[in-house]
Design an enzyme around this catalytic site. Structure first.
Site, mmCIF file in Angstrom:
data_model
loop_
_atom_site.group_PDB
_atom_site.id
_atom_site.type_symbol
_atom_site.label_atom_id
_atom_site.label_comp_id
_atom_site.label_asym_id
_atom_site.label_seq_id
_atom_site.Cartn_x
_atom_site.Cartn_y
_atom_site.Cartn_z
ATOM 1 N N SER A 1 0.816 -1.218 0.000
ATOM 2 C CA SER A 1 0.000 0.000 0.000
ATOM 3 C C SER A 1 0.851 1.270 0.000
ATOM 4 O O SER A 1 0.314 2.371 0.054
ATOM 5 C CB SER A 1 -0.923 0.009 1.231
ATOM 6 O OG SER A 1 -0.153 -0.001 2.427
ATOM 7 N N VAL B 1 13.219 7.894 -4.554
ATOM 8 C CA VAL B 1 11.956 7.592 -5.241
ATOM 9 C C VAL B 1 10.906 8.632 -4.860
ATOM 10 O O VAL B 1 10.828 9.065 -3.711
ATOM 11 C CB VAL B 1 11.444 6.189 -4.854
ATOM 12 C CG1 VAL B 1 10.280 5.781 -5.762
ATOM 13 C CG2 VAL B 1 12.555 5.161 -4.887
ATOM 14 N N TYR C 1 19.104 2.647 9.745
ATOM 15 C CA TYR C 1 18.388 2.192 8.546
ATOM 16 C C TYR C 1 19.369 1.609 7.527
ATOM 17 O O TYR C 1 19.120 0.550 6.941
ATOM 18 C CB TYR C 1 17.632 3.373 7.940
ATOM 19 C CG TYR C 1 16.886 3.067 6.668
ATOM 20 C CD1 TYR C 1 15.644 2.444 6.709
ATOM 21 C CD2 TYR C 1 17.407 3.414 5.425
ATOM 22 C CE1 TYR C 1 14.942 2.176 5.550
ATOM 23 C CE2 TYR C 1 16.716 3.150 4.254
ATOM 24 C CZ TYR C 1 15.484 2.524 4.316
ATOM 25 O OH TYR C 1 14.792 2.253 3.161
ATOM 26 N N TRP D 1 14.275 23.547 3.855
ATOM 27 C CA TRP D 1 15.259 23.200 4.874
ATOM 28 C C TRP D 1 16.614 22.907 4.239
ATOM 29 O O TRP D 1 16.705 22.144 3.262
ATOM 30 C CB TRP D 1 14.795 21.990 5.678
ATOM 31 C CG TRP D 1 13.631 22.316 6.575
ATOM 32 C CD1 TRP D 1 13.149 23.552 6.883
ATOM 33 C CD2 TRP D 1 12.806 21.376 7.261
ATOM 34 N NE1 TRP D 1 12.077 23.463 7.728
ATOM 35 C CE2 TRP D 1 11.846 22.128 7.991
ATOM 36 C CE3 TRP D 1 12.781 20.002 7.354
ATOM 37 C CZ2 TRP D 1 10.869 21.527 8.777
ATOM 38 C CZ3 TRP D 1 11.821 19.389 8.144
ATOM 39 C CH2 TRP D 1 10.876 20.151 8.845
ATOM 40 N N LEU E 1 4.304 3.725 -1.487
ATOM 41 C CA LEU E 1 4.662 4.438 -2.717
ATOM 42 C C LEU E 1 4.964 3.491 -3.878
ATOM 43 O O LEU E 1 4.371 3.588 -4.964
ATOM 44 C CB LEU E 1 5.872 5.335 -2.428
ATOM 45 C CG LEU E 1 6.619 5.955 -3.597
ATOM 46 C CD1 LEU E 1 5.712 6.910 -4.367
ATOM 47 C CD2 LEU E 1 7.867 6.684 -3.101
#
Length: 324
Positions: A16, A173, A143, A211, A18
């Site tokens: 569900s 992406v 990560y 930013w 991107l």
């Protein structure tokens, strides 16, 4: 649940999100190949950090092939705050998915990595051979290391069991169904949401606050282009070693270039201000797509400004349901 002879049952974790939504859309537009059955999972179907729930959903659907997209993800500032969570949660998810896939005899798993896994101190362009050559950038080491371990997993499953599990490494992406959260999302969807909100108040003199300095460089890949390449990897790519899926080095743009493209797409007329008190993150992550081009020399990517316009239009038209 019996498999029909000759059929491919393809299960997409994180279906569900991107990239999952992009794959679903490409399949709707182009049609699946004969004999392909597709199942798109969301977090409602199973908590993939739990091994028993992961095993149960694999036993239920008994896929022959898996596209593994599920992950804890976020932008620069969320990574900086939550490195431990990113490490632990993604390690659980990846270990559970690959183990459950092996247990039900999945023929092929294609996992999704990220160019942030590459060493911070390196030569450019980076390529698939350089993943483990040094530590990643400090801002998202949790990560990055968790994603690197998928490559270790894949090689170990191949060595012990002959499993053809592999991974793709996309650059940044973006596209419809992204997470447009301003605080914790990635740079482009955050910019799109921020510009949209500034545009709503432009008559009151509201400026667009970007930013960082705008100088860092990125290669952006449109989610629909990535979806088509994912389908090619699933159906045709036979290596265990990962492959970078990216536009060329010549298509790298600065964050300022990306902000300008969003400003044009949303027709923002106000002032744009760069907040240099905010961190820039890694200055560049320039990746080589030479390996991809060796396989697909004629693949055509959607032009950046066209993809930005389509994404902005989707966000405006779907503002009430968009993740933000």
């Amino acid at each position: 649940m019996q498999r029909e002879t000759g059929t491919m049952c393809i299960m997409v974790t994180g279906g569900s999100g991107l990239v999952g939504k992009a794959i679903e859309r490409v399949l709707q537009e182009e049609g699946p190949k004969t004999g392909e059955k597709w199942i798109f999972l969301s977090s409602k179907d199973a908590n993939l950090m739990n091994l028993e729930e992961t095993r149960a959903v694999f036993q239920k659907h008994r896929p022959t092939h898996v596209i593994h997209l599920a992950a804890m993800v976020g932008g620069l500032f969320k990574n900086m705050r939550q490195n431990l969570d990113f490490w632990r949660n993604n390690m659980y998810i990846n270990d559970n998915v690959l183990q459950a896939a092996h247990e039900v005899g999945v023929v092929k798993v294609v996992s999704c990595l990220s160019t942030c896994i590459f060493p911070d101190k390196t030569t450019y362009p980076i390529d698939e051979t350089m993943i483990h050559n040094g530590p990643p950038h400090d801002s998202n080491f949790g990560y990055a290391y968790a994603k690197r371990m998928i490559d270790v997993h894949n090689r170990a499953y191949f060595e012990k069991y002959g499993r053809r599990y592999t991974a793709v490494i996309p650059t940044n992406v973006f596209g419809p169904h992204d997470n447009f959260n301003i605080e914790d999302g990635h740079v482009l969807p955050g910019l799109i949401h921020k510009t949209y909100k500034a545009q709503m108040c432009v008559e009151e003199g509201t400026s667009l606050q970007v930013w960082g300095s705008g100088r860092p460089l990125r290669q952006f890949i449109y989610s629909l282009d990535l979806a088509r390449l994912f389908l090619w990897v699933l159906r045709e790519y036979d290596e265990v070693d990962p492959i970078i899926l990216s536009v060329g080095e010549e298509d790298e743009v600065s964050i300022k270039d990306a902000a300008d493209a969003v400003v044009r797409a949303l027709d923002f007329r106000g002032e744009v201000i760069y907040d240099t008190n905010k961190a820039d993150g890694q200055f560049k992550k320039t990746a080589s797509n030479a390996k991809l081009r060796k396989y697909l020399p004629d693949y055509t990517f959607t032009p950046f400004h066209k993809a930005i316009k389509e994404t902005c239009d989707w966000f405006v038209n779907n503002y009430d349901i968009a993740r933000k």
